[in-house]
Scaffold this motif. Structure first.
Motif: not given
Length: 124
Positions: A20-33
């Motif tokens: 499975l893939s989860c593509a995130a957009s709208g912000r760049t995640f750094s030190n997040d879970a």
């Protein structure tokens, strides 16, 4: 606006694999879970696996340890869930979730963003 889009679900025989893939957009995640959850028909949503974007620390539900692997590609802002040795009891809708904090929680209420879900069906 943060969007999470899952892909990679499908029908597979017991013992098979899916990623499975989860593509995130709208912000760049750094030190997040980031977390993967699943919900089977008639059952409550349950935690499957989680990862911290920065450290790469991972946690797994006991039911999937040794079979599932969560990973991330920071450059692609994408989280993956490699699922091996699948069992019929793994059948569920799988959801990707993102938190604004670094701690990998096992409860869904601690995640602010959710994807639409992708169906995984494992036949016996």
């Amino acid at each position: 606006q943060v969007q999470l889009v899952e892909s990679g679900g499908g029908l597979v025989q017991a013992g098979g694999s899916l990623r499975l893939s989860c593509a995130a957009s709208g912000r760049t995640f750094s030190n997040d879970a980031m977390g993967w959850f699943r919900q089977a028909p008639g059952k409550e949503r349950e935690f499957v696996a989680g990862i911290n974007w920065n450290s790469g620390i991972t946690y797994y539900a006991e039911s999937v340890k040794g079979r599932f692997t969560i990973s991330r590609d920071n450059a692609k802002n994408t989280v993956y869930l490699q699922m091996n040795s699948l069992k019929p009891e793994d059948t569920a809708v799988y959801y990707c979730a993102a938190s604004n904090g670094a701690i990998i929680f096992r409860t869904g209420k601690n995640y602010e963003y959710w994807g639409q879900g992708t169906q995984v069906t494992v036949s016996s």
